[in-house]
Write a protein that holds these residues in place. Sequence first.
Motif, mmCIF file in Angstrom:
data_model
loop_
_atom_site.group_PDB
_atom_site.id
_atom_site.type_symbol
_atom_site.label_atom_id
_atom_site.label_comp_id
_atom_site.label_asym_id
_atom_site.label_seq_id
_atom_site.Cartn_x
_atom_site.Cartn_y
_atom_site.Cartn_z
ATOM 1 N N GLU A 113 1.454 6.247 7.127
ATOM 2 C CA GLU A 113 2.494 6.223 8.168
ATOM 3 C C GLU A 113 1.907 6.581 9.528
ATOM 4 O OE1 GLU A 113 6.952 8.072 9.118
ATOM 5 O OE2 GLU A 113 5.915 8.569 7.247
ATOM 6 N N ALA A 114 0.984 7.522 9.551
ATOM 7 C CA ALA A 114 0.343 7.894 10.812
ATOM 8 C C ALA A 114 -0.429 6.720 11.394
ATOM 9 C CB ALA A 114 -0.588 9.084 10.595
ATOM 10 N N PHE A 115 -1.108 5.971 10.528
ATOM 11 C CA PHE A 115 -1.845 4.807 10.994
ATOM 12 C C PHE A 115 -0.889 3.732 11.504
ATOM 13 C CE2 PHE A 115 -3.625 0.580 9.942
ATOM 14 C CZ PHE A 115 -4.666 0.565 10.841
ATOM 15 N N GLY B 200 -3.674 13.165 15.195
ATOM 16 C CA GLY B 200 -3.723 14.518 14.657
ATOM 17 C C GLY B 200 -3.528 14.634 13.155
ATOM 18 N N ILE B 201 -3.373 13.508 12.455
ATOM 19 C CA ILE B 201 -3.168 13.557 11.006
ATOM 20 C C ILE B 201 -4.498 13.414 10.279
ATOM 21 C CG2 ILE B 201 -1.968 12.527 9.047
ATOM 22 C CD1 ILE B 201 -0.157 13.970 11.059
ATOM 23 N N TYR B 202 -5.380 12.599 10.805
ATOM 24 C CA TYR B 202 -6.706 12.422 10.214
ATOM 25 C C TYR B 202 -7.675 12.035 11.322
ATOM 26 C CZ TYR B 202 -5.652 7.443 10.649
ATOM 27 O OH TYR B 202 -5.318 6.209 11.151
ATOM 28 N N GLY C 296 0.802 -1.218 0.000
ATOM 29 C CA GLY C 296 0.000 0.000 0.000
ATOM 30 C C GLY C 296 0.829 1.260 0.000
ATOM 31 N N TRP C 297 2.037 1.209 0.539
ATOM 32 C CA TRP C 297 2.908 2.376 0.587
ATOM 33 C C TRP C 297 3.432 2.746 -0.806
ATOM 34 C CZ3 TRP C 297 3.625 -2.300 2.971
ATOM 35 C CH2 TRP C 297 4.499 -3.188 2.339
ATOM 36 N N ALA C 298 3.238 1.873 -1.815
ATOM 37 C CA ALA C 298 3.701 2.150 -3.173
ATOM 38 C C ALA C 298 2.596 2.706 -4.055
ATOM 39 C CB ALA C 298 4.278 0.885 -3.804
ATOM 40 N N ALA D 299 -1.107 10.602 1.438
ATOM 41 C CA ALA D 299 -2.041 9.522 1.764
ATOM 42 C C ALA D 299 -1.242 8.262 2.036
ATOM 43 C CB ALA D 299 -3.041 9.303 0.639
ATOM 44 N N THR D 300 -0.431 7.835 1.066
ATOM 45 C CA THR D 300 0.370 6.626 1.245
ATOM 46 C C THR D 300 1.859 6.907 1.310
ATOM 47 O OG1 THR D 300 0.456 6.242 -1.141
ATOM 48 C CG2 THR D 300 -1.352 5.216 0.073
ATOM 49 N N GLN D 301 2.285 8.104 0.950
ATOM 50 C CA GLN D 301 3.707 8.446 1.041
ATOM 51 C C GLN D 301 3.868 9.950 1.096
ATOM 52 O OE1 GLN D 301 4.696 7.433 -3.441
ATOM 53 N NE2 GLN D 301 6.277 8.814 -2.654
ATOM 54 N N CYS D 302 5.014 10.388 1.572
ATOM 55 C CA CYS D 302 5.378 11.790 1.449
ATOM 56 C C CYS D 302 5.928 12.013 0.040
ATOM 57 C CB CYS D 302 6.411 12.177 2.500
ATOM 58 S SG CYS D 302 5.769 12.139 4.196
#
Length: 527
Positions: free
Chosen positions: A400-402, A408-410, A92-94, A100-103
Motif C-alpha cells: 500500500e505504501a508503494f 517512511g515505511i521502507y 499481489g495484495w492477496a 508486506a502485502t496487507q494489514c
Amino acid sequence: MARLEFLLACALALVLVILPATSAEIVEHSFHVQNLTVQRLCHEQVITAVNGSLPGPTLRVREGDTFIVHVFNKSPYNLTIHWHGVFQLLSGWADGPEFATQCPIRPGHSYTYRFNITGQEGTLWWHAHVQWLRATVYGALIIRPRAGHSYPFPKPYREFPIVLGEWWNANVIDVENQGLASGAAPNNSDAFTINGLPGDLYPCSSNHTYTINVVQGKTYLLRIVNAALNNQLFFKIANHRMTVVAVDAAYTTPFVTDVVVVAPGQTTDVLLTADQPPGSYYMAALPYASAAGVPFDNTTTTGIIVYDGAKKSAPLLPALPAFNDTPTAHKFFSNLTGLVHGPFWAPVPRKIDEHMFVTVGLGLLACGGNATCGGPLGQRLAASMNNASFQFPTKLSMLEAFFNNVDGIYTADFPDQPPLMFDYTNPNNSFNQSIIMTKKSTSVKKVKYNSTVEIVLQNTALVGIENHPIHLHGYNFYVLAQGFGNYESVNGPKKFNLVNPQERNTIAVPVGGWAVIRFRANNPGYH
C-alpha cells in the motif's frame, strides 16, 4: 537457530509492476478461524484452527480457476493467510504476509481473498502469516489440470495429502514471545505430526495415527507438504520406493528414491506403488538437523499404510537416516531436474539483468542498554541476509505504501552484495564479533519488470553452520546449481544446469554451502 531459519524468507523484497491474468471457474470457501481444544501427547491444548480441524481444510482447484476465500477471524490474534507458492498474478495484495502485502485481519473482523490460479499444477499449501500461528493454521492446496488435460505421468488410483507438521504442548504464540523476550532460540517442539496426528511412537497416541488403506498392485499419488515451522524432515515408507514427479507445484523428471527430504514450505509429489506383500507398513518423518551441537526435537512421527486383506500385525518401521545425514539430503535435493516437456515449462533465461550475492544465516542483535540477553555472547539471535535483519512495518503495508507513494515505511537500499567479504563457511568465524552483529531494517530491492535476476545464496557459519530454507513469494525459480563451501565465481557457473534444472519456490541452501537461483521478474508486487 533452526527455529529462526524460516524467517530468512522475509529478508528480501522485490517491487514490480502489473501483469494480466485469466481465470476459469470460481471456487469459493469460508475459513472460520477460532480456538479449538484438542488432545495430544496426554495433554489438552487450546490451539487456533480453521473450521475446527487440524490441519485445516484441503482446498482443491483446477488450473485456471479463481479462488475466493472468506476469512472470519474469531481468534484472539491478528491474522493473515498466505497462499504459499501461488503466483498471485494481478493479485499481489492477496498474497497474505502481514504488513508486506496487507494489514492483518483483526480479531472479530473478516477479509476476502480473491486470486487466480494460473500456470501452475501440483501441490501447494496455505498457512497463517502472523507470528507462529502457522503452527496450527495450515492446510494443503491441490491444483489439478484443467478439465480435459491430464498429468504428465500415469493417472494414480487415488491420491492422499501428507501434511507434515510440528506440535507444541503450549500456546505457540507464548513460545515465540518467550524466545523474543529472552533473545534466545524459542523452545523446541514436542512432536511432529502427519495430517495433525503424531503417531503411535509418542505417548497417549495409539489412537492418533494417520492411516492409509491401499490395494495391492495399485499406484497412489502422495502429496507431501512440510508445514513444520522450523525443521527439515526426512520421509520414508518401510520396504517401498517412491517416484518423485513434482516439487513445489512444478513437474520433475521422474526420480526414484527410498527417501524424500522436505524443507519447511516445500512440497513433493510422489507416486507410490503398493507392490509389497499384504501387511502394515509405517511411513515415518524425522528431522534433518544439520546444525552441530544445537538441541532439536529428535522424535519421529509415523503413519501407517495398510494393505487391503492384510492380517492384523505390527507395522514394519523403515530404516531411518541419521538426523545429520547431509549426504542423503544433498543427494536427494541435487538429483531433481525439471520436466522440459511438461506443461508450463519455459527455457532458462540466458541474459542476466540483475546479479545478486546474498549471504544467509544467523547473526546477533545488540541486547540493548546494560541488559544481558539469552543469545550467544549475551546478545539476541537474529536471522539476516547480507547482514540485514528484516523487520516488518507496523503502520501500513509495504504494498500500500508503494501504491500510494507513502514515505517512511521502507527503504529501497537492500544491497546486492554483503557489506564485507570474508571466509563465509569457516567455523572459526562463527562468533567473530567484528562481523556477527546485525541490525533491523525494512529494506527492499527494486527490479524492473521482466528483468532476469540471478541470486547466489551463500550460507554462512555465523553462530552455527546449518541448512537454511529460503522462500520467494510469487515465483518459481530455476535452481541452477548447489554445493558446499564458498561459492566461486569462476568455477561455479561451470556447474550450472541450464537445460533442465528443477523449479522451486523454496530452496534449502546446503549446510555450509551455496545455491544459485534464477528467475524472470514478470510478476508485480512485494515478494
